[in-house]
Design an enzyme around this catalytic site. Structure first.
Site, PDB file in Angstrom:
ATOM      1  N   ASP A 169     -42.855  20.767  64.253  1.00  0.00           N
ATOM      2  CA  ASP A 169     -41.541  20.867  64.907  1.00  0.00           C
ATOM      3  C   ASP A 169     -40.425  20.500  63.928  1.00  0.00           C
ATOM      4  OD1 ASP A 169     -42.831  18.425  65.085  1.00  0.00           O
ATOM      5  OD2 ASP A 169     -42.020  17.890  67.036  1.00  0.00           O
ATOM      6  N   TYR A 220     -56.781  31.393  66.780  1.00  0.00           N
ATOM      7  CA  TYR A 220     -57.022  32.833  66.643  1.00  0.00           C
ATOM      8  C   TYR A 220     -58.498  33.214  66.682  1.00  0.00           C
ATOM      9  CZ  TYR A 220     -52.109  33.478  65.489  1.00  0.00           C
ATOM     10  OH  TYR A 220     -50.747  33.524  65.559  1.00  0.00           O
TER      11      TYR A 220
END
Ligand code: NAI
Ligand code: MG
Length: 334
Positions: free
Chosen positions: A204, A123
């Site tokens: 994940d 970001y």
């Protein structure tokens, strides 16, 4: 008490006034200052986040932010106002709780808190496209300093809230330098809080568990992008995005802001669920202003309305209240 209010775009114009009305009821002395940001403002004035807004936010120290629309393609002069504001105010920890609320779309037993690093990772806005346009690169930044401060926040909150476990979520197997640094520093900080259990998951696998059994989680401590994604997943267990609050916390500064975005598909209809923003305002009251009893009044009023069957259309269609009607019921239950 001073509050900078930024509605932003789309349903921000509907859910933010709802939360302000609730705040005014419980905090009659609150001074509200309106400021602008977002895509609509950019189209009118050419600036997504004017300096006057940043100045007002910093002067107040407390912000209530709706949501801003951001296109998924480059626009000259445009950037995500909230990402910029979080960095400008150095609100380095984004707290995103999911807990069971009495609606049919929520899952019983869920009570987790995503603590998302809020100032770096992918970001940082360092993205480039090579000449020709067929190759683009984004920089992912992880630093010891930013990881330490967000990790301390996560463990301090765990200690104060009586939570048992912090799960560090990363992708250190593929990114051993960046996520590896986050993991290493987070575990170093964990050693200073021996009463709190610490474990880790690859992101994940964390996503898998978030779907399969969200009660596995207590506090999730994770870099910016994974926190963004996992908190939306968690929000589904809390009953939906319309119910999911968040607070960006720094040193003596805070931005309350729902997890959801500007919801252009329902904007302007007056049907958006204001709960996420009202509960975000309650988080501001609890964590930033330290008024736990007042925060509980707001939270209890929301729960009372929901447990009486009061709901907006995102929860289910039959007998749905609109934004205004739902807010009126919350205020009546304060
Ligand atoms: P979104 O969160 O705005 O909407 C996703 C879905 O959830 C939509 O179907 C929407 O109608 C529904 N929804 C969201 N909040 C709701 C509420 N309070 N009540 C009832 N239904 C609600 O995400 P989407 O559609 O991916 O993004 C729309 C825009 O919002 C994009 O331009 C995006 O960049 C922006 N966005 C801004 C954020 C921010 O300013 N913090 C955060 C997330 C997205
Ligand atoms: Mg998000």
């Amino acid at each position: 008490m001073e509050l900078c209010v930024i509605e932003g775009d789309g349903i921000g114009h509907e859910v933010v006034p709802a939360a302000v009305a609730v705040l005014r009821k419980v905090l009659p002395d609150l001074q509200v200052h309106t400021a602008h940001a977002g895509w609509e403002y950019f189209q009118q004035k050419g600036a997504p986040l004017p300096q006057a807004t940043v100045d007002m936010a910093q002067a107040c120290g407390a912000v209530l932010f709706g949501a801003c629309s951001s296109p998924s393609y480059p626009v000259e002069g445009y950037f995500s106002p909230i990402v910029r504001l979080r960095r400008a105010m150095q609100t380095y920890a984004n707290l995103r709780p999911t807990r069971y609320l009495p609606v049919p779309t929520a899952r019983a037993g869920v009570d987790l808190l995503v603590v998302r690093e809020n100032t770096e990772d992918i970001y940082v806005g360092d993205e480039h496209t090579a000449a020709g346009g067929d190759s683009s690169t984004a920089t992912k930044v992880i630093t010891r300093a930013a990881t330490e401060r967000v990790a301390h926040r996560a463990f301090q909150i765990a200690a104060v809230a009586g939570r048992k476990k912090v799960t560090i979520v990363h992708k250190g197997n593929v990114l051993p330098q960046t996520d590896g640094l986050f993991r290493r520093v987070a575990f170093e900080v964990a050693e200073l809080y021996p009463d709190i259990e610490t474990d880790e998951l690859l992101v994940d696998t964390a996503a898998y568990w978030m779907v399969k059994d969200p009660t596995r989680f207590d506090i999730v401590l994770t870099p910016n992008l994974y926190g963004d994604i996992l908190s939306d997943m968690a929000a589904a267990w809390g009953g939906g995005l319309g119910l999911a609050p968040a607070l960006n916390l720094g040193e003596d500064v805070a931005i309350a802001e729902p997890v959801h975005g500007s919801a252009p598909d329902i904007a302007g209809k007056g049907i958006a669920n204001p709960t996420a923003t009202i509960l975000s305002a309650a988080m501001l009251v609890r964590y930033h202003w330290g008024m736990v009893k007042v925060a509980e009044r707001i939270e209890n009023a929301v729960e009372a309305v929901l447990s009486q069957g009061g709901h907006t259309v995102d929860i289910y269609r039959d007998d749905a209240l609109n934004t205004q009607e739902f807010t009126t019921q919350v205020i009546a239950n304060l």
